[in-house]
Design a protein around this motif. Structure first.
Motif, PDB file in Angstrom:
ATOM      1  N   SER A   1       8.780  37.035  31.699  1.00 34.37           N
ATOM      2  CA  SER A   1       7.582  36.332  31.253  1.00 34.37           C
ATOM      3  C   SER A   1       7.988  35.336  30.175  1.00 34.37           C
ATOM      4  O   SER A   1       9.014  35.512  29.504  1.00 34.37           O
ATOM      5  N   ALA A   2       7.181  34.283  30.023  1.00 32.97           N
ATOM      6  CA  ALA A   2       7.449  33.297  28.978  1.00 32.97           C
ATOM      7  C   ALA A   2       6.462  33.412  27.827  1.00 32.97           C
ATOM      8  O   ALA A   2       6.404  32.534  26.976  1.00 32.97           O
ATOM      9  N   LYS A   3       5.695  34.510  27.785  1.00 28.81           N
ATOM     10  CA  LYS A   3       4.795  34.707  26.652  1.00 28.81           C
ATOM     11  C   LYS A   3       5.612  34.914  25.386  1.00 28.81           C
ATOM     12  O   LYS A   3       6.633  35.598  25.397  1.00 28.81           O
ATOM     13  N   LEU A   4       5.121  34.354  24.298  1.00 28.11           N
ATOM     14  CA  LEU A   4       5.901  34.296  23.072  1.00 28.11           C
ATOM     15  C   LEU A   4       6.285  35.683  22.554  1.00 28.11           C
ATOM     16  O   LEU A   4       7.448  35.931  22.208  1.00 28.11           O
ATOM     17  N   GLU A   5       5.325  36.588  22.487  1.00 28.67           N
ATOM     18  CA  GLU A   5       5.622  37.914  21.952  1.00 28.67           C
ATOM     19  C   GLU A   5       6.600  38.669  22.848  1.00 28.67           C
ATOM     20  O   GLU A   5       7.480  39.381  22.357  1.00 28.67           O
ATOM     21  N   TYR A   6       6.477  38.509  24.165  1.00 29.47           N
ATOM     22  CA  TYR A   6       7.418  39.158  25.082  1.00 29.47           C
ATOM     23  C   TYR A   6       8.830  38.604  24.890  1.00 29.47           C
ATOM     24  O   TYR A   6       9.806  39.364  24.829  1.00 29.47           O
ATOM     25  N   LEU A   7       8.946  37.286  24.785  1.00 27.96           N
ATOM     26  CA  LEU A   7      10.264  36.683  24.572  1.00 27.96           C
ATOM     27  C   LEU A   7      10.894  37.215  23.290  1.00 27.96           C
ATOM     28  O   LEU A   7      12.104  37.470  23.233  1.00 27.96           O
ATOM     29  N   GLY A   8      10.062  37.373  22.259  1.00 22.69           N
ATOM     30  CA  GLY A   8      10.575  37.909  21.002  1.00 22.69           C
ATOM     31  C   GLY A   8      11.088  39.326  21.152  1.00 22.69           C
ATOM     32  O   GLY A   8      12.186  39.655  20.700  1.00 22.69           O
ATOM     33  N   LEU A   9      10.298  40.185  21.798  1.00 23.34           N
ATOM     34  CA  LEU A   9      10.710  41.581  21.985  1.00 23.34           C
ATOM     35  C   LEU A   9      12.005  41.662  22.781  1.00 23.34           C
ATOM     36  O   LEU A   9      12.903  42.439  22.457  1.00 23.34           O
ATOM     37  N   LYS A  10      12.118  40.868  23.835  1.00 25.96           N
ATOM     38  CA  LYS A  10      13.336  40.858  24.649  1.00 25.96           C
ATOM     39  C   LYS A  10      14.520  40.292  23.878  1.00 25.96           C
ATOM     40  O   LYS A  10      15.679  40.569  24.210  1.00 25.96           O
TER      41      LYS A  10
ATOM     42  N   LEU B   1      10.664  28.954  16.854  1.00 27.43           N
ATOM     43  CA  LEU B   1      11.909  28.351  16.361  1.00 27.43           C
ATOM     44  C   LEU B   1      13.074  29.328  16.438  1.00 27.43           C
ATOM     45  O   LEU B   1      14.210  28.930  16.715  1.00 27.43           O
ATOM     46  N   ARG B   2      12.803  30.606  16.202  1.00 22.47           N
ATOM     47  CA  ARG B   2      13.862  31.609  16.340  1.00 22.47           C
ATOM     48  C   ARG B   2      14.374  31.629  17.784  1.00 22.47           C
ATOM     49  O   ARG B   2      15.592  31.664  18.033  1.00 22.47           O
ATOM     50  N   LEU B   3      13.458  31.578  18.753  1.00 20.85           N
ATOM     51  CA  LEU B   3      13.856  31.583  20.163  1.00 20.85           C
ATOM     52  C   LEU B   3      14.648  30.326  20.521  1.00 20.85           C
ATOM     53  O   LEU B   3      15.619  30.385  21.277  1.00 20.85           O
ATOM     54  N   LEU B   4      14.233  29.188  19.984  1.00 22.66           N
ATOM     55  CA  LEU B   4      14.949  27.947  20.261  1.00 22.66           C
ATOM     56  C   LEU B   4      16.315  27.911  19.588  1.00 22.66           C
ATOM     57  O   LEU B   4      17.214  27.189  20.021  1.00 22.66           O
ATOM     58  N   SER B   5      16.485  28.701  18.538  1.00 27.98           N
ATOM     59  CA  SER B   5      17.771  28.762  17.829  1.00 27.98           C
ATOM     60  C   SER B   5      18.792  29.626  18.566  1.00 27.98           C
ATOM     61  O   SER B   5      19.999  29.413  18.441  1.00 27.98           O
TER      62      SER B   5
ATOM     63  N   ALA C   1       6.986  11.987  21.243  1.00 27.24           N
ATOM     64  CA  ALA C   1       7.526  12.744  22.367  1.00 27.24           C
ATOM     65  C   ALA C   1       7.197  14.216  22.151  1.00 27.24           C
ATOM     66  O   ALA C   1       7.247  14.715  21.035  1.00 27.24           O
ATOM     67  N   TRP C   2       6.846  14.902  23.249  1.00 27.84           N
ATOM     68  CA  TRP C   2       6.456  16.315  23.172  1.00 27.84           C
ATOM     69  C   TRP C   2       7.335  17.163  24.071  1.00 27.84           C
ATOM     70  O   TRP C   2       7.798  16.728  25.129  1.00 27.84           O
ATOM     71  N   GLY C   3       7.547  18.401  23.624  1.00 28.48           N
ATOM     72  CA  GLY C   3       8.213  19.406  24.439  1.00 28.48           C
ATOM     73  C   GLY C   3       7.405  20.683  24.389  1.00 28.48           C
ATOM     74  O   GLY C   3       6.530  20.851  23.529  1.00 28.48           O
ATOM     75  N   CYS C   4       7.685  21.589  25.313  1.00 26.36           N
ATOM     76  CA  CYS C   4       6.953  22.849  25.379  1.00 26.36           C
ATOM     77  C   CYS C   4       7.946  23.992  25.541  1.00 26.36           C
ATOM     78  O   CYS C   4       8.675  24.049  26.540  1.00 26.36           O
ATOM     79  N   SER C   5       7.974  24.895  24.563  1.00 29.03           N
ATOM     80  CA  SER C   5       8.920  26.009  24.639  1.00 29.03           C
ATOM     81  C   SER C   5       8.492  27.047  25.664  1.00 29.03           C
ATOM     82  O   SER C   5       9.278  27.938  26.006  1.00 29.03           O
ATOM     83  N   TYR C   6       7.287  26.937  26.184  1.00 32.75           N
ATOM     84  CA  TYR C   6       6.829  27.821  27.263  1.00 32.75           C
ATOM     85  C   TYR C   6       7.262  27.283  28.628  1.00 32.75           C
ATOM     86  O   TYR C   6       7.841  28.004  29.434  1.00 32.75           O
TER      87      TYR C   6
ATOM     88  N   PHE D   1      13.263  41.044  18.375  1.00 33.78           N
ATOM     89  CA  PHE D   1      12.445  40.977  17.166  1.00 33.78           C
ATOM     90  C   PHE D   1      10.965  41.070  17.514  1.00 33.78           C
ATOM     91  O   PHE D   1      10.536  40.793  18.625  1.00 33.78           O
ATOM     92  N   PHE D   2      10.176  41.482  16.536  1.00 33.06           N
ATOM     93  CA  PHE D   2       8.726  41.489  16.653  1.00 33.06           C
ATOM     94  C   PHE D   2       8.143  40.807  15.435  1.00 33.06           C
ATOM     95  O   PHE D   2       8.827  40.601  14.428  1.00 33.06           O
ATOM     96  N   TYR D   3       6.866  40.459  15.522  1.00 31.17           N
ATOM     97  CA  TYR D   3       6.229  39.757  14.399  1.00 31.17           C
ATOM     98  C   TYR D   3       4.718  39.920  14.520  1.00 31.17           C
ATOM     99  O   TYR D   3       4.201  40.373  15.541  1.00 31.17           O
ATOM    100  N   ASP D   4       4.029  39.569  13.472  1.00 29.86           N
ATOM    101  CA  ASP D   4       2.568  39.624  13.461  1.00 29.86           C
ATOM    102  C   ASP D   4       2.045  38.373  14.142  1.00 29.86           C
ATOM    103  O   ASP D   4       1.952  37.303  13.529  1.00 29.86           O
ATOM    104  N   GLY D   5       1.749  38.478  15.423  1.00 29.81           N
ATOM    105  CA  GLY D   5       1.399  37.316  16.223  1.00 29.81           C
ATOM    106  C   GLY D   5      -0.029  36.841  16.028  1.00 29.81           C
ATOM    107  O   GLY D   5      -0.828  37.446  15.334  1.00 29.81           O
TER     108      GLY D   5
END
Length: 296
Positions: free
Chosen positions: A166-175, A193-197, A149-154, A178-182
């Motif tokens: 927006s659902a872009k990963l880096e944007y979701l993180g900033l909002k 996983l941080r966003l899903l938590s 079974a598959w899911g999509c966090s986007y 947090f930021f990270y080396d993408g």
């Protein structure tokens, strides 16, 4: 003034926003005894390009995680990250600029697919941030991904309804603070996983809970085959995408909707696009075991 005092000062100001570097989570130590816990895999791939027919996987990261019956992520197990030398013998400058991966990094490297199979064997769900891209590439080289079974966090979370533009990963993180080396696979997994938590808005429910709720539902792809050309802008505005037919699927506009919304969408097509009450668009139904796969 130390760093904690500086952060406190900035956070007290309405003119400043403090975001923190994403911390790499500490893996769980040993097995967990609670039988109610389930195991999932968050993964990401990097490829030599966007073409499923011509391009290849050059990096694969998988992060096993454990979650409870309320969709709270309890922790992760050690991640697995592997590189693969492409058969074409090169990586373009464009891909290197996007991923940070040079050909010298992958020279002589081979993904151990048996190790991948062992890792995903007991996972109840596989999640990526663009499963429509990742799943076909992985199913092409490892059939075991077809059985999961598959899911999509986007796509499986309505981020806009929770205040994200927006659902872009880096944007979701900033909002989310947090930021990270993408654009390296493992860090993208940690960010996802941080966003899903996190709890979304005032709901008290985690991002993972929304994703799992969607994954349990059936969805339907509606193909607006032979839709009049003059209505292409209306279709695009409503969220339809164009498929050129090169993948053996219909050459048509299409949209994915929940099962409960199918009749309303068909009525809109018949009234506003076809202007024919007897029009019968093609329907393809999906669940988590077939969604995002090119096999359907």
């Amino acid at each position: 003034m130390d760093i904690e005092e500086a952060i406190e000062l900035l956070e007290s100001s309405e003119d400043h926003l403090v975001i923190e570097r994403l911390q790499v989570p500490v893996p769980l130590d040993g097995p967990l005894p609670d039988q109610l816990l389930k195991r999932g895999i968050y993964l990401d791939i990097e490829t030599t390009g966007l073409s499923l027919e011509k391009d290849e996987i050059i990096e694969l990261a998988l992060v096993p995680f454990v979650f409870d019956e309320n969709a709270n992520i309890i922790g992760i197990h050690p991640p697995l990250n592997m590189l693969q030398e492409p058969a074409v013998g090169t990586i373009s400058e464009e891909i290197t600029s996007l991923t940070g991966i040079r050909f010298d990094d992958v020279r002589g490297q081979v993904i151990d697919w048996q190790q991948v199979r062992d890792l995903i064997a007991d996972a109840v769900i596989i999640i990526a941030h663009n499963s429509g891209f990742d799943r076909p590439f992985l199913e092409k080289v490892e059939p075991m991904f077809e059985l999961k079974a598959w899911g999509c966090s986007y796509a499986d979370i309505d981020w806009r309804s929770h205040g994200f533009e927006s659902a872009k990963l880096e944007y979701l993180g900033l909002k989310s603070g947090f930021f990270y080396d993408g654009h390296r696979a493992t860090m993208d997994c940690f960010a996802g996983l941080r966003l899903l938590s996190d709890k979304l808005g005032d709901t008290g429910s985690t991002g993972l809970s929304y994703l799992l709720e969607f994954a349990r539902q059936s969805t339907c792809r509606i193909w607006a085959e032979n839709a009049p050309f003059e209505f292409k802008d209306e279709l695009r505005k409503r969220g339809y995408r164009w498929n050129d037919g090169s993948d053996a699927r219909p050459r048509a506009w299409y949209v994915d909707v929940r099962e409960s919304d199918v009749e309303a969408e068909l009525e809109w097509l018949r009234n506003d696009i076809y202007q024919d009450a007897d029009a019968a668009p093609i329907l393809t139904r999906f669940n988590a075991f077939s969604r995002y796969s090119n096999r359907v």
